[in-house]
Motif scaffolding. Sequence first.
Motif, PDB file in Angstrom:
ATOM      1  N   VAL A 201       0.889  -1.047  -0.027  1.00  0.00           N
ATOM      2  CA  VAL A 201      -0.079  -0.131   0.099  1.00  0.00           C
ATOM      3  C   VAL A 201       0.932   1.313   0.074  1.00  0.00           C
ATOM      4  CG1 VAL A 201      -1.878   1.192   1.178  1.00  0.00           C
ATOM      5  CG2 VAL A 201      -1.932  -1.324   1.145  1.00  0.00           C
ATOM      6  N   ILE A 202       0.482   2.072  -0.897  1.00  0.00           N
ATOM      7  CA  ILE A 202       1.385   3.465  -1.037  1.00  0.00           C
ATOM      8  C   ILE A 202       0.705   4.681  -0.014  1.00  0.00           C
ATOM      9  CG2 ILE A 202       2.044   5.043  -2.572  1.00  0.00           C
ATOM     10  CD1 ILE A 202       2.429   3.052  -4.670  1.00  0.00           C
ATOM     11  N   LYS A 204       0.552   8.643   0.528  1.00  0.00           N
ATOM     12  CA  LYS A 204       0.908   9.712  -0.145  1.00  0.00           C
ATOM     13  C   LYS A 204       1.430  10.867   0.927  1.00  0.00           C
ATOM     14  CE  LYS A 204      -2.111   8.858  -4.120  1.00  0.00           C
ATOM     15  NZ  LYS A 204      -3.350   9.282  -4.400  1.00  0.00           N
ATOM     16  N   ARG A 343       5.920  10.165  -0.872  1.00  0.00           N
ATOM     17  CA  ARG A 343       5.418   8.822  -1.149  1.00  0.00           C
ATOM     18  C   ARG A 343       5.854   7.749  -0.377  1.00  0.00           C
ATOM     19  NH1 ARG A 343       2.533   7.724  -5.693  1.00  0.00           N
ATOM     20  NH2 ARG A 343       3.754   5.827  -6.327  1.00  0.00           N
ATOM     21  N   ALA A 380      -7.152   2.555   6.673  1.00  0.00           N
ATOM     22  CA  ALA A 380      -7.775   3.640   5.769  1.00  0.00           C
ATOM     23  C   ALA A 380      -7.786   5.124   6.102  1.00  0.00           C
ATOM     24  CB  ALA A 380      -9.264   3.391   5.153  1.00  0.00           C
ATOM     25  N   ASP A 381      -8.241   5.049   7.523  1.00  0.00           N
ATOM     26  CA  ASP A 381      -8.246   6.531   8.413  1.00  0.00           C
ATOM     27  C   ASP A 381      -7.111   7.094   8.744  1.00  0.00           C
ATOM     28  OD1 ASP A 381     -11.152   6.774   7.826  1.00  0.00           O
ATOM     29  OD2 ASP A 381     -11.423   5.279   9.532  1.00  0.00           O
ATOM     30  N   LEU A 383      -4.331   6.575   6.933  1.00  0.00           N
ATOM     31  CA  LEU A 383      -3.722   6.845   5.656  1.00  0.00           C
ATOM     32  C   LEU A 383      -4.306   8.390   5.231  1.00  0.00           C
ATOM     33  CD1 LEU A 383      -2.487   4.395   5.376  1.00  0.00           C
ATOM     34  CD2 LEU A 383      -3.082   4.152   2.976  1.00  0.00           C
ATOM     35  N   GLU A 384      -5.521   8.597   5.323  1.00  0.00           N
ATOM     36  CA  GLU A 384      -6.490   9.861   5.304  1.00  0.00           C
ATOM     37  C   GLU A 384      -5.697  11.014   6.089  1.00  0.00           C
ATOM     38  OE1 GLU A 384      -8.542  10.859   3.156  1.00  0.00           O
ATOM     39  OE2 GLU A 384      -9.492  12.459   3.933  1.00  0.00           O
ATOM     40  N   TRP A 387      -1.911  11.890   4.782  1.00  0.00           N
ATOM     41  CA  TRP A 387      -1.984  12.462   3.613  1.00  0.00           C
ATOM     42  C   TRP A 387      -2.375  14.172   3.966  1.00  0.00           C
ATOM     43  CZ3 TRP A 387      -6.484  15.286   1.556  1.00  0.00           C
ATOM     44  CH2 TRP A 387      -5.952  15.845   0.197  1.00  0.00           C
ATOM     45  N   LYS A 388      -3.422  14.292   5.062  1.00  0.00           N
ATOM     46  CA  LYS A 388      -3.483  15.526   5.476  1.00  0.00           C
ATOM     47  C   LYS A 388      -2.475  16.053   6.086  1.00  0.00           C
ATOM     48  CE  LYS A 388      -8.186  15.650   7.153  1.00  0.00           C
ATOM     49  NZ  LYS A 388      -9.182  14.973   7.982  1.00  0.00           N
TER      50      LYS A 388
ATOM     51  N   ARG B  67     -19.665   1.511   9.307  1.00  0.00           N
ATOM     52  CA  ARG B  67     -18.402   2.192   9.444  1.00  0.00           C
ATOM     53  C   ARG B  67     -18.329   3.199   8.364  1.00  0.00           C
ATOM     54  NH1 ARG B  67     -13.491   3.761   8.810  1.00  0.00           N
ATOM     55  NH2 ARG B  67     -12.767   3.714   6.505  1.00  0.00           N
ATOM     56  N   SER B  75     -11.981   8.975   6.376  1.00  0.00           N
ATOM     57  CA  SER B  75     -11.662   8.841   4.949  1.00  0.00           C
ATOM     58  C   SER B  75     -12.726   8.273   3.891  1.00  0.00           C
ATOM     59  CB  SER B  75     -10.561   7.686   4.830  1.00  0.00           C
ATOM     60  OG  SER B  75     -11.452   6.421   5.175  1.00  0.00           O
ATOM     61  N   TYR B 149      -1.125  -0.975  -4.186  1.00  0.00           N
ATOM     62  CA  TYR B 149      -2.396   0.163  -4.217  1.00  0.00           C
ATOM     63  C   TYR B 149      -1.910   1.449  -3.651  1.00  0.00           C
ATOM     64  CZ  TYR B 149      -5.547  -3.571  -4.210  1.00  0.00           C
ATOM     65  OH  TYR B 149      -6.334  -4.800  -4.665  1.00  0.00           O
ATOM     66  N   GLU B 150      -2.435   2.501  -4.532  1.00  0.00           N
ATOM     67  CA  GLU B 150      -2.306   3.846  -4.265  1.00  0.00           C
ATOM     68  C   GLU B 150      -3.446   4.036  -3.347  1.00  0.00           C
ATOM     69  OE1 GLU B 150      -0.493   6.507  -5.267  1.00  0.00           O
ATOM     70  OE2 GLU B 150       0.845   5.407  -6.900  1.00  0.00           O
ATOM     71  N   TYR B 151      -3.344   4.401  -2.239  1.00  0.00           N
ATOM     72  CA  TYR B 151      -4.438   4.529  -1.209  1.00  0.00           C
ATOM     73  C   TYR B 151      -5.308   3.127  -1.103  1.00  0.00           C
ATOM     74  CZ  TYR B 151      -7.840   6.904   1.732  1.00  0.00           C
ATOM     75  OH  TYR B 151      -8.541   7.334   2.856  1.00  0.00           O
ATOM     76  N   VAL B 152      -6.287   3.096  -0.507  1.00  0.00           N
ATOM     77  CA  VAL B 152      -6.904   1.843  -0.310  1.00  0.00           C
ATOM     78  C   VAL B 152      -8.258   1.722  -0.756  1.00  0.00           C
ATOM     79  CG1 VAL B 152      -5.731   1.284   1.947  1.00  0.00           C
ATOM     80  CG2 VAL B 152      -7.799   2.466   1.999  1.00  0.00           C
ATOM     81  N   GLN B 154     -12.080   1.378  -0.240  1.00  0.00           N
ATOM     82  CA  GLN B 154     -12.951   1.628   1.026  1.00  0.00           C
ATOM     83  C   GLN B 154     -14.327   0.543   1.212  1.00  0.00           C
ATOM     84  OE1 GLN B 154     -12.598   4.128   3.359  1.00  0.00           O
ATOM     85  NE2 GLN B 154     -10.748   4.907   2.344  1.00  0.00           N
TER      86      GLN B 154
END
Lengths: 444, 157
Positions: A201-202, A204, A343, A380-381, A383-384, A387-388, B67, B75, B149-152, B154
């Motif tokens: 997983v990348i 940003k 990155r 996921a959260d 990574l959000e 990025w922020k 969720r 996200s 993966y660029e980002y994930v 959801q």
Amino acid sequence: MLQERVPDLSRRLAEFVEPDRVRREVYTDPAIFELEIQRIHERVWIYCGHESQVPKAGDYYAVQIGRQPMVMVRGADGKVNVLYNRCPHRGNMMVGDRQGSSGEFFRCSYHAWTFHHDGRLRSIPMMESGYAGTPYGKDNPDCSMKRAARVGNYRGFVFASLSPDGPSLEDFLGKAIVAFDDMCDRAPRGEVEIVPNCFRVIQKSNWKIFLENQLDALHPSVTHQSTGRAAHEVEKDIEKKTGHAPLSYHMLSAFATVTIDKWDNFQTLNYPHGHCILTGYMGLRPRDPDTLAYEKTLVDAYGQKRMEEILGVNIHHVLIYPGLSVQSPLQQLRAVRPLGVDRTLTEIWHFRLKGAPEAIYRRSLAYYNLVNSPSTLVNADDLENFWKVHQGLSSEGGDWVSFARHFGRDIQKGEMVETAANCGTSEAPMRNQMKAWARYMAAQ
Amino acid sequence: MELHHEVEQFLYRQAELLDTKQWQAWIDLFADDGVYWMPADPAHKHWDGVPSIFAEDRNLMAVRMKRVLHPDAWSQRPLWGTNHVVSNVILEKTSPDDIVVRSRFHMMELRRDDVRHFAGAYRHHLKKTAEGYRIKLQRVDMTNAQAAYEYVLQVWV
């Protein structure tokens, strides 16, 4: 010595890191990133992979160390080597795939130079006629694939350093070596083996933002509230229907049920070289039949007393600076590969405890899938946020990043810095990481 | 031909529920013991006991839905939309308690200013019930799954 690409920066760096705060450029300046690659990632011990990824002679796995494409390969003598993924002839990468078997030797796809798995030149087409009277040939080290300066293997976990100088792998890891001991000791046979899958997983964002999040005990109940609540609701539904919900629901619901004030009960242990441990875990020792069957396999292997010691190790995360986050009780790890100043690639692996019942593997697999896969309900959260954070630090709205939480209460015990009681949400791990960072960056 | 038409309509409707974010209605297309599976490795034959990108029963689908609907699912906050196209529908097996149908999908996702494309193959195991078709197993072999993966991801693809 590696060539310095950014000579003028060093003088200013000392002003960038204070004990409880750091300048924003540390995360966003491409020149600082270049210097980090040279002075940190291409010098210190970097995790390459587990030896079970390359079980047979000739098996290889490509890995990036700093800017260098490397290849981890099993030799005919059983030893795991780490070589620059480059043919000494015209520079062609020796392997183009991420993994595979090279057979009995490497063979360059451009002009068929061949090499043994320790990098030594094996043959060049028409070598005698082509290179007669020149210094080129088997005795010239410039005709062999270059090897990583140092390779270390601790309980199957392979590291390489591109610098001939520096502490040994064991000295570098120090107390953080418990990450691998804890993982392996939990196996009745004292070893783990790779589950052959890598989630990639990348992010940003700058690589340090990820590392700073790993032992940040204040963020889970904020960042992961939605997942914690959702899992808690479903967990209760399942319990109502069947009396018992799988442990994986508990691992997710803990993000909501362990409220923000309770995270101070955790503790962080901070070591030289930037390594840190977050102690405490959420209910990893349940009394269900699967766990009891597993405990019996450990008792059979080690005896009751040792089994209690092994399962009593109290670790949530071990961070091995600058590139590895290990969750030893769940047998998974994330390797950090900085791709650019904004990155970062994470390579996420799961391990199987050799000799443990299938149910124990499946329990940690559920966590691997739910938390660490690309459809993650948790990261996921993060990574959000990463990025922020990176976007925010790129702004001129402020110059500093604050790591002041519980600053001044840290307890120094020899080389270790321990957080005080009820200071689990301390930003001591970030302070410790930046201390190591500043030391690495100051070294010419 | 009638069966083929019905199954096609079912696949299109399922995709439409994702694109219109009707999560519960999407989940309700699965049988009580239905599973949505995106293998990590195309060689894997069964979802159970192997690393997977998704391996979700209805309970886990409910976690994901709740969720996504939570106001603090950070996200999930930005403008975010998808557009699925499903095609190349081939009926592989037609017994009423196990209809196997293969298809191909292409999905475009917009999130903030970023566009991503995902493509791959679906393989549905369906059964016919009084309420209509229900999914016993949906296997999603996404071609992108083999790359970083660029980002994930959801939600379900």
